[in-house]
Motif scaffolding. Structure first.
Motif, PDB file in Angstrom:
ATOM      1  N   VAL A  55       0.847  -1.192   0.000  1.00  0.00           N
ATOM      2  CA  VAL A  55       0.000   0.000   0.000  1.00  0.00           C
ATOM      3  C   VAL A  55       0.884   1.245   0.000  1.00  0.00           C
ATOM      4  CG1 VAL A  55      -1.718   1.343   1.291  1.00  0.00           C
ATOM      5  CG2 VAL A  55      -1.877  -1.161   1.224  1.00  0.00           C
ATOM      6  N   VAL A  56       0.548   2.203  -0.861  1.00  0.00           N
ATOM      7  CA  VAL A  56       1.166   3.526  -0.837  1.00  0.00           C
ATOM      8  C   VAL A  56       0.150   4.457  -0.185  1.00  0.00           C
ATOM      9  CG1 VAL A  56       2.143   5.420  -2.184  1.00  0.00           C
ATOM     10  CG2 VAL A  56       2.482   3.045  -2.929  1.00  0.00           C
ATOM     11  N   ALA A  80       2.358  -4.700   3.785  1.00  0.00           N
ATOM     12  CA  ALA A  80       3.462  -3.754   3.674  1.00  0.00           C
ATOM     13  C   ALA A  80       2.915  -2.378   3.291  1.00  0.00           C
ATOM     14  CB  ALA A  80       4.467  -4.234   2.631  1.00  0.00           C
ATOM     15  N   VAL A  81       3.358  -1.339   4.004  1.00  0.00           N
ATOM     16  CA  VAL A  81       2.869   0.025   3.773  1.00  0.00           C
ATOM     17  C   VAL A  81       4.042   0.978   3.607  1.00  0.00           C
ATOM     18  CG1 VAL A  81       1.612   1.983   4.752  1.00  0.00           C
ATOM     19  CG2 VAL A  81       0.723  -0.337   5.052  1.00  0.00           C
ATOM     20  N   LEU A  82       4.016   1.735   2.521  1.00  0.00           N
ATOM     21  CA  LEU A  82       4.956   2.842   2.340  1.00  0.00           C
ATOM     22  C   LEU A  82       4.166   4.130   2.495  1.00  0.00           C
ATOM     23  CD1 LEU A  82       7.798   3.252  -0.217  1.00  0.00           C
ATOM     24  CD2 LEU A  82       6.235   5.138   0.206  1.00  0.00           C
ATOM     25  N   ALA A 101       3.476   1.390   9.519  1.00  0.00           N
ATOM     26  CA  ALA A 101       4.133   1.637   8.237  1.00  0.00           C
ATOM     27  C   ALA A 101       5.511   0.990   8.242  1.00  0.00           C
ATOM     28  CB  ALA A 101       4.249   3.134   7.976  1.00  0.00           C
ATOM     29  N   ASP A 102       5.947   0.501   7.078  1.00  0.00           N
ATOM     30  CA  ASP A 102       7.253  -0.135   6.960  1.00  0.00           C
ATOM     31  C   ASP A 102       8.323   0.826   6.470  1.00  0.00           C
ATOM     32  OD1 ASP A 102       6.760  -3.256   7.260  1.00  0.00           O
ATOM     33  OD2 ASP A 102       5.071  -2.432   6.159  1.00  0.00           O
ATOM     34  N   ASP A 103       7.925   1.834   5.729  1.00  0.00           N
ATOM     35  CA  ASP A 103       8.870   2.795   5.183  1.00  0.00           C
ATOM     36  C   ASP A 103       8.115   4.086   4.920  1.00  0.00           C
ATOM     37  OD1 ASP A 103      11.206   3.872   4.244  1.00  0.00           O
ATOM     38  OD2 ASP A 103      11.346   2.627   2.451  1.00  0.00           O
ATOM     39  N   TYR A 104       8.843   5.159   4.660  1.00  0.00           N
ATOM     40  CA  TYR A 104       8.203   6.438   4.366  1.00  0.00           C
ATOM     41  C   TYR A 104       9.044   7.209   3.371  1.00  0.00           C
ATOM     42  CZ  TYR A 104      11.677   8.025   7.752  1.00  0.00           C
ATOM     43  OH  TYR A 104      12.852   8.262   8.409  1.00  0.00           O
TER      44      TYR A 104
END
Length: 258
Positions: A55-56, A80-82, A101-104
Motif C-alpha cells: 500500500v502507498v 506492507a505500507v509505504l 508503516a514499513d517505510d516512508y
C-alpha cells in the motif's frame, strides 16, 4: 504473494488526483495491478476488497487521516505500507512507523525511487515468507531468548519481561538482525543491506527512526547507539528471583514494570 503469473497488487491512497494518477501510471507500466482511493474511508474499503501486496499511503487524507487508515488496515490483515508525508518531520515519521508503516518518503519524491522502495518492500516480504515455509539450518521454529527478551521467529512475536510487544514487520526484522549478534555493533549500512536490501547509505535516517520505534516499544535500554558507527543489542538482564512479588500482607495486584 504474487508469483510468476500473478501481478503485484498495489493500492494507492492519495487525495491529490495528479499525484495519484502519476503513481498509478508508473506502477501500471511496471506491470503491477493498481487500485486507487482519494480519501481515508474509501482507502480502507479498497484495501479490504483488493487484499494488496503493498500500500502507498499519504498521511494527510480527508475523512480519516493516513495514520488511522494504517491502524485499521494493519489490524484487519497486516500488509506492507509505504507512507508519504509532506513534511520532513521525524515525529510524523515515528508516528507512522508506530502504527504499522514499513517505510516512508517525503514529498516531493522521484517516481524512480518510489518504485525502487516498493520493490525492496516486496522482496523483504517474499524473503520472510520463504524463510518461514522452508526452515534452514537456523530453525525459525526455535524461539530466540536473550535475557528477558523472547523472539518467536516462526510466529513473528516478541515479548519482553513477559509483556507482548506489537512490532511492525520491519521492526521485527530489524530486532531479529540485531538479536542474532547480541552485543555486536552493526553499522547502519549493514542494517540497511540486511533488513531493507539497500546497497547504499541513503536511508540511514530510516534505520535511526526504526531504532527509536523499537526503543519506545521495548525499552530505551535495549538498543545501544555507537555514535558514528551503528547500533548493538544490549543483552537484557534476567529478572532477579522474587522480583515483582508482593510483600507479606500487601493487598492488590501489581503489573510488570515498564
Amino acid at each position: 504473494m504474487p508469483g510468476a503469473t500473478t501481478p503485484t497488487r498495489v493500492v494507492v491512497i492519495e487525495d491529490e488526483p495528479t499525484i495519484t494518477s502519476a503513481i498509478a501510471d508508473r506502477l501500471t507500466a511496471e506491470g503491477w495491478e493498481v487500485s486507487t482511493a482519494l480519501d481515508g474511508p474509501s482507502g480502507v474499503a479498497t484495501v479490504q476488497r483488493v487484499q494488496p501486496d503493498v500500500v502507498v499511503l499519504d498521511v494527510m487524507l480527508p475523512g480519516i487521516d493516513g495514520l488511522e487508515v494504517c491502524r485499521r488496515i494493519q489490524a484487519d490483515s497486516p500488509v506492507a505500507v509505504l507512507m508519504l508525508t509532506a513534511r520532513d518531520d521525524e515525529t510524523d515519521m515515528l508516528i507512522g512507523l508506530g502504527v504499522g508503516a514499513d517505510d516512508y518518503m517525503t514529498k516531493p519524491f522521484s517516481m524512480r525511487e518510489l518504485v525502487a522502495r516498493l520493490k525492496v518492500l516486496l522482496r523483504r516480504v517474499r524473503r520472510t515468507e520463504q524463510a518461514a515455509a522452508a526452515p534452514g539450518p537456523a530453525d525459525p521454529q526455535v524461539a530466540l531468548e536473550i535475557g528477558d527478551l523472547v523472539i518467536d521467529r516462526a510466529g513473528r512475536r516478541v515479548m519482553r519481561a513477559g509483556v507482548p510487544a506489537h512490532l511492525t514487520p520491519t521492526e521485527f526484522d530489524l530486532l531479529l538482525c540485531l538479536a542474532t549478534s547480541p552485543g555486536t555493533v552493526l553499522t547502519r549500512e549493514h542494517l540497511l543491506a540486511d533488513v531493507w536490501d539497500w546497497v547504499d547509505a541513503t536511508g540511514t535516517r530510516t534505520v535511526d527512526s526504526h531504532v527509536k520505534a523499537l526503543r519506545r516499544k521495548l525499552g530505551s535500554d535495549l538498543v545501544r547507539t555507537v555514535h558514528g558507527v551503528g547500533y548493538a543489542l544490549e543483552i537484557p538482564a534476567e529478572p532477579e528471583d522474587g522480583l515483582g512479588e508482593e510483600a507479606p500482607g500487601a493487598g492488590g495486584a501489581t503489573g510488570p514494570g515498564v
